[in-house]
Design a protein around this motif. Sequence first.
Motif, PDB file in Angstrom:
ATOM      1  N   LYS A  53       0.749  -1.212  -0.291  1.00  0.00           N
ATOM      2  CA  LYS A  53      -0.082  -0.110   0.130  1.00  0.00           C
ATOM      3  C   LYS A  53       0.864   1.181   0.084  1.00  0.00           C
ATOM      4  CE  LYS A  53      -4.030  -2.205   0.969  1.00  0.00           C
ATOM      5  NZ  LYS A  53      -3.612  -3.342   0.686  1.00  0.00           N
ATOM      6  N   ALA A  99      -3.403   1.927  -4.639  1.00  0.00           N
ATOM      7  CA  ALA A  99      -3.701   0.936  -3.500  1.00  0.00           C
ATOM      8  C   ALA A  99      -3.288   1.689  -2.375  1.00  0.00           C
ATOM      9  CB  ALA A  99      -3.002  -0.340  -3.551  1.00  0.00           C
ATOM     10  N   SER A 100      -3.929   2.196  -1.514  1.00  0.00           N
ATOM     11  CA  SER A 100      -3.788   3.316  -0.493  1.00  0.00           C
ATOM     12  C   SER A 100      -4.036   3.212   1.004  1.00  0.00           C
ATOM     13  CB  SER A 100      -4.445   4.612  -0.879  1.00  0.00           C
ATOM     14  OG  SER A 100      -4.212   4.982  -2.027  1.00  0.00           O
ATOM     15  N   ASP A 101      -2.967   3.301   1.821  1.00  0.00           N
ATOM     16  CA  ASP A 101      -3.316   3.380   3.098  1.00  0.00           C
ATOM     17  C   ASP A 101      -4.444   4.358   3.458  1.00  0.00           C
ATOM     18  OD1 ASP A 101      -2.119   2.623   6.109  1.00  0.00           O
ATOM     19  OD2 ASP A 101      -2.070   4.985   6.047  1.00  0.00           O
ATOM     20  N   ALA A 137      -7.164  -2.205  -2.159  1.00  0.00           N
ATOM     21  CA  ALA A 137      -6.108  -3.307  -2.798  1.00  0.00           C
ATOM     22  C   ALA A 137      -6.438  -3.401  -4.316  1.00  0.00           C
ATOM     23  CB  ALA A 137      -6.382  -4.620  -2.038  1.00  0.00           C
ATOM     24  N   ASP A 141      -1.311  -7.400  -5.034  1.00  0.00           N
ATOM     25  CA  ASP A 141      -0.828  -6.428  -4.156  1.00  0.00           C
ATOM     26  C   ASP A 141       0.020  -5.172  -4.852  1.00  0.00           C
ATOM     27  OD1 ASP A 141      -0.738  -5.397  -1.738  1.00  0.00           O
ATOM     28  OD2 ASP A 141       1.052  -6.419  -0.862  1.00  0.00           O
TER      29      ASP A 141
END
Length: 153
Positions: A53, A99-101, A137, A141
């Motif tokens: 992420k 895909a980010s925190d 997600a 990944d």
Amino acid sequence: MTSPSEKLDELGITLPPVAAPVAAYVPAARFGSQVWTSGQLPFVDGRLAVTGKVGAEVTAEIAKTQSRIAALNALAAAADVAGGIDKITRICKVTVFVASDSSFTGQPGVANGASELFGEVFGDAGVHVRSAVGVAALPLDAPVEIELVCETN
């Protein structure tokens, strides 16, 4: 006027082979004078060099580089269907999934990796509309995924 293939040569960039689909789809398809790509991941030699992420395991700067790599893969897929990179006359729409925190909000900066590449290769014809979308997600990944719509002749 410099052609896209000449510009790639000047930049020292070689389009990669078209990435094999990871599920039931084709990498790109022509619809009239447009080519649309499926989501392209930042594969290099058939694998992801970076996973995770953005804002957690992956920095925004690394993700921006991965965005550029995914954009090259999208160009390769589009060029394959168009009959070569020089048949692409305009980049129309770019969608960049990041895909980010949960606390990361720098998706536009990550997407600039793709947008800047298209500008370098196509000049004014590389200026496009764009969406930069944070998601929970992505397949395998991956930190980024790129979709591309381009005009062809």
